[in-house]
Scaffold this active site. Structure first.
Site, short mmCIF file in Angstrom:
data_model
loop_
_atom_site.label_atom_id
_atom_site.label_comp_id
_atom_site.label_asym_id
_atom_site.label_seq_id
_atom_site.Cartn_x
_atom_site.Cartn_y
_atom_site.Cartn_z
N SER A 139 -0.91 -2.34 0.01
CA SER A 139 -1.02 -3.80 -0.19
C SER A 139 0.39 -4.34 -0.34
CB SER A 139 -1.81 -4.07 -1.47
OG SER A 139 -1.66 -5.41 -1.88
N TYR A 152 -4.40 -2.34 -10.28
CA TYR A 152 -4.46 -2.44 -8.81
C TYR A 152 -3.07 -2.28 -8.21
CZ TYR A 152 -5.41 -4.28 -4.15
OH TYR A 152 -5.52 -4.43 -2.78
#
Ligand SMILES: NC(=O)c1ccc[n+]([C@@H]2O[C@H](COP(=O)([O-])OP(=O)(O)OC[C@H]3O[C@@H](n4cnc5c(N)ncnc54)[C@H](OP(=O)(O)O)[C@@H]3O)[C@@H](O)[C@H]2O)c1
Length: 254
Positions: A139, A152
């Site tokens: 990401s 995350y």
């Protein structure tokens, strides 16, 4: 990986980026097997998209991974691409353990341990193929943190470094490692993200990703233009400003 002619397993493709990528890769002439937990979606995908194969898998459960891997390899001995797409993203409050611990454990188990266990389940089969690819999914938040999602961000940074390390280990084998680094994309990964003004439309993201694979099948990282703001903040020398901008502007990030 070449854009066509592969047999591709995508655990984490019942919705969002995984499903859209599965359909785009099928349209480009690949055999695609979609995996996930939601049985009703697996049934719907198989019914609506003839030719797409499905398998039930929970990537937090080692036995489920083993079962799915055995099935996929037996039914698709040509399998040569694994895309470790399954992931979750949760907002956390790290000022009390109740605010984050359960979420952090679940996030690490899904995003990091799940990817590691998937690679363990498929590495020997992939090495037996003349050419194969592991596509990891990190990401933009692996490189610039979003305040509300510490676990995350941390798991995605770990996926980045795992991908870098694995590429070194597997050099000289038939297996290459490619890291897909999405920016914020309009999916249901977090509540409200699909509607976020800052999220890239899913179809635009997938079209750009397919174009990048076509243009450079050997790319180590698949980076659409929109992720470079986060990916290269430190290298550009404007990291603090980028962190501030991201956290002022984007409540969902990704
Ligand atoms: N959207 C973004 O902005 C963005 C940005 C950067 C990276 N990413 C990454 O892209 C990947 C896909 O996310 P998305 O945005 O497409 O969100 P999504 O629509 O929520 O998709 C997540 C997928 O992961 C699967 N999954 C989650 N937990 C699983 C488990 N325990 N076992 C098996 N499958 C599991 C889900 O399937 P089931 O629920 O059916 O199991 C679903 O198919 C994730 O790794 C995410 O971190 C997304």
């Amino acid at each position: 990986m070449n854009i066509s002619g592969n047999t591709i397993f995508i655990p984490g493709a019942t919705s969002g980026i995984g499903l859209a990528l599965a359909l785009a890769l099928q349209a480009k002439g690949n055999e695609v097997i979609v995996g996930g937990r939601r049985a009703e979606l697996l049934e719907q995908i198989a019914a609506e998209h003839p030719g797409i194969h499905t398998v039930a898998i929970d990537t937090t459960d080692p036995e489920s991974i083993e079962r799915a891997a055995t099935t996929v390899i037996a039914e698709h001995p040509d399998l040569d691409v694994l895309i470790t797409m399954a992931g979750i993203m949760r907002a956390e409050d790290w000022t009390t353990p109740e605010g984050f611990l359960a979420s952090a454990e679940q996030t690490v188990t899904t995003n990091l341990l799940g990817s590691i266990r998937l690679i363990a389940a498929f590495i020997e089969h992939l090495r037996s193929r003349p050419a194969a690819t592991i596509v990891t999914v990190s990401s933009g938040l692996a490189f610039t943190p979003l305040r509300i999602t510490p676990s995350y961000n941390a798991t995605k940074a770990a996926i980045h470094m795992l991908s870098e390390s694995l590429r070194l280990q597997l050099a000289g084998t038939s297996v290459t490692v490619t890291e897909l680094e999405p920016p914020s994309v309009a999916t249901d990964l977090m509540p409200g993200q699909r509607e976020s003004a800052f999220a890239m439309p899913l179809d635009e993201f997938i079209a750009e990703v397919v174009g990048l694979i076509e243009a450079d099948p050997d790319a180590k990282e698949i980076q659409v233009e929109r992720v470079k703001f986060l990916r290269y903040a430190e290298a550009r020398g404007d990291y603090d400003q980028t962190v501030a901008t991201l956290n002022q502007l984007d409540p969902h990030g990704a």
